[in-house]
Enzyme design. Structure first.
Site, mmCIF file in Angstrom:
data_model
loop_
_atom_site.group_PDB
_atom_site.id
_atom_site.type_symbol
_atom_site.label_atom_id
_atom_site.label_comp_id
_atom_site.label_asym_id
_atom_site.label_seq_id
_atom_site.Cartn_x
_atom_site.Cartn_y
_atom_site.Cartn_z
ATOM 1 N N THR A 293 43.973 35.245 38.196
ATOM 2 C CA THR A 293 42.827 35.827 38.959
ATOM 3 C C THR A 293 41.446 35.944 38.259
ATOM 4 O O THR A 293 40.514 36.182 38.914
ATOM 5 C CB THR A 293 42.866 36.889 39.822
ATOM 6 O OG1 THR A 293 43.245 38.025 39.018
ATOM 7 C CG2 THR A 293 44.188 36.631 40.918
ATOM 8 N N LYS A 294 41.421 36.065 36.974
ATOM 9 C CA LYS A 294 40.322 36.291 36.240
ATOM 10 C C LYS A 294 39.362 34.991 36.284
ATOM 11 O O LYS A 294 39.703 33.968 36.408
ATOM 12 C CB LYS A 294 40.863 36.586 34.811
ATOM 13 C CG LYS A 294 41.672 37.873 34.977
ATOM 14 C CD LYS A 294 40.845 39.402 35.138
ATOM 15 C CE LYS A 294 41.595 40.375 35.859
ATOM 16 N NZ LYS A 294 42.636 41.160 35.008
#
Ligand SMILES: *Cc1c(COP(=O)(O)O)cnc(C)c1O
Length: 383
Positions: A182-183
């Site tokens: 999710t980064k």
């Protein structure tokens, strides 16, 4: 699940896919040429001299904390508003975490409260550039110089962050990055440490691969068999080439993604300005925000809806949301172990109870953005 807007979706393109296929076809799946190239590309992007690709940011924080060579009772200061890995790795390295409350507006560590927490046992500070907003590094670096402390920047949210012309992670002694799914730069699971200290990075590189001697890294080459020697009890923290294949191409697109994230940020700021919620404060001049998270805060006295009810309503409307984060002292383990009381960190506690992260991925379409905005507005205006 088809029309569910996932939270924190990565934007993966054909370049990443083809590079992974190339690795699969070549049959080199482990750490090799692509990990090396990703390390070099990333160091260049960060204006840092050295870098070490790893299988997570948590691994990077662990190795960075181990490099402090903490003795029992030694303390490491960090923020009360971060992901648990920041605190857990201090503990794994034998240190005692000491928390500082956050600034209620920036949600970053309150540097005005930092100096009061320093004791003769303090060895380092781990600032976290929360959501991608730069911490005030001038203040943090001058405190660290005054007390001779190391600074490890937790840059999990801060790939694109710049503070007064300096790239986040290249200001303290070490910067540690996450490439979790999710980064802002996503490879699935991955991380990186950057530093200008060559001997530090080469020692960490040995710790990251079983403690095997340097040569072992290039053991499988065509100029003869090389025996490895174990020089310490190391870890298994290296980044495989499959992950690096994705990273190389994600990095090339990072600036393009950043423009889209900024556009979404500005759109939300505009659309939500009249809602009875708190929005991120103005971005400090002379800094670049990484726009990793867009947090809104629901103060129940103003919104008349509980944060957790809002979370459920968003999910019911097929919009993925997150909570980044409940404050560190509100978790039972730390409470028990360190006797921490949420009331001693009131700003982090309040934020942790009120915050909601709404999607800000560059993959979002205009239709999805319209939906997120209209659903958020209708829930908060009680319709
Ligand atoms: C995601 C995150 C980490 C851990 O990253 P991993 O790559 O998942 O190990 C550490 N600190 C912060 C602030 C994070 O958001």
């Amino acid at each position: 699940m088809e029309d569910f807007i996932l939270f924190g979706q990565p934007k993966i393109g054909e370049d990443e896919i083809n590079e992974v296929i190339d690795s699969l076809r070549k049959g080199w799946l482990g750490t090799g040429p692509k990990s090396k190239r990703f390390e070099q590309d990333f160091a260049k992007y960060k204006n840092s001299k050295f870098s070490l690709a790893l299988n997570s940011c948590t691994a990077g924080l662990h190795l960075s904390c181990l490099s402090l060579e903490l003795k029992p009772g030694d303390e490491v200061i960090t923020t009360a508003m971060t992901f648990c890995a920041t605190v857990n790795t201090i503990i794994h390295a034998g240190g005692r975490p000491v928390l500082v409350d956050i600034d209620p507006l920036t949600w970053n560590i309150d540097h005005n409260k930092l100096e009061k927490k320093i004791t003769s046992k303090t060895k380092a500070i781990i600032p976290v550039h929360f959501a991608g907003r730069a911490c005030d590094m001038d203040v943090i670096m001058s405190i660290s110089e005054k007390y001779n402390l190391k600074v490890i920047e937790d840059c999990a949210h801060a790939i694109e962050t710049i503070y007064k012309g300096k790239k986040a992670g290249a200001i303290g002694d070490m910067g540690v990055f996450s490439f979790y799914a999710t980064k802002n730069l996503a490879v699935g699971e991955g991380g990186m440490i950057i530093s200008d200290n060559e001997s530090l990075i080469s020692r960490l590189k040995i710790s990251a691969l079983h403690g095997m001697s340097k040569d072992a890294w290039s053991r499988f080459s065509d100029d003869g068999y090389k025996h490895y020697k174990v020089e310490m009890a190391g870890f298994k923290y290296n980044m495989p080439d499959i992950q690096a294949s994705i990273g190389i191409h994600q990095l090339k697109k990072i600036d393009k993604f950043a423009l889209k994230r900024e556009r979404i940020w500005n759109l939300y700021m505009q659309e939500f300005k009249n809602l009875p919620i708190s929005l991120p404060c103005k971005i400090e001049s002379n800094t670049t925000h990484a726009f990793h998270l867009f947090n809104i805060c629901l103060d129940q006295n103003k919104t008349h809806i509980k944060r957790d009810v809002f979370l459920n309503k968003m999910n019911y409307n097929k919009i993925g949301v997150g909570v980044h984060y409940e404050s560190i002292p509100s978790h039972p383990y730390y409470k028990r172990k360190f006797n921490w009381d949420c009331k001693d960190y009131p700003n982090a506690f309040k934020f942790g109870n009120e915050t909601v992260s709404i999607p800000i991925s560059p993959k979002l379409t205009d239709n999805e953005l319209d939906k997120i905005i209209s659903v958020t507005k209708s829930i908060l205006s009680g319709k």
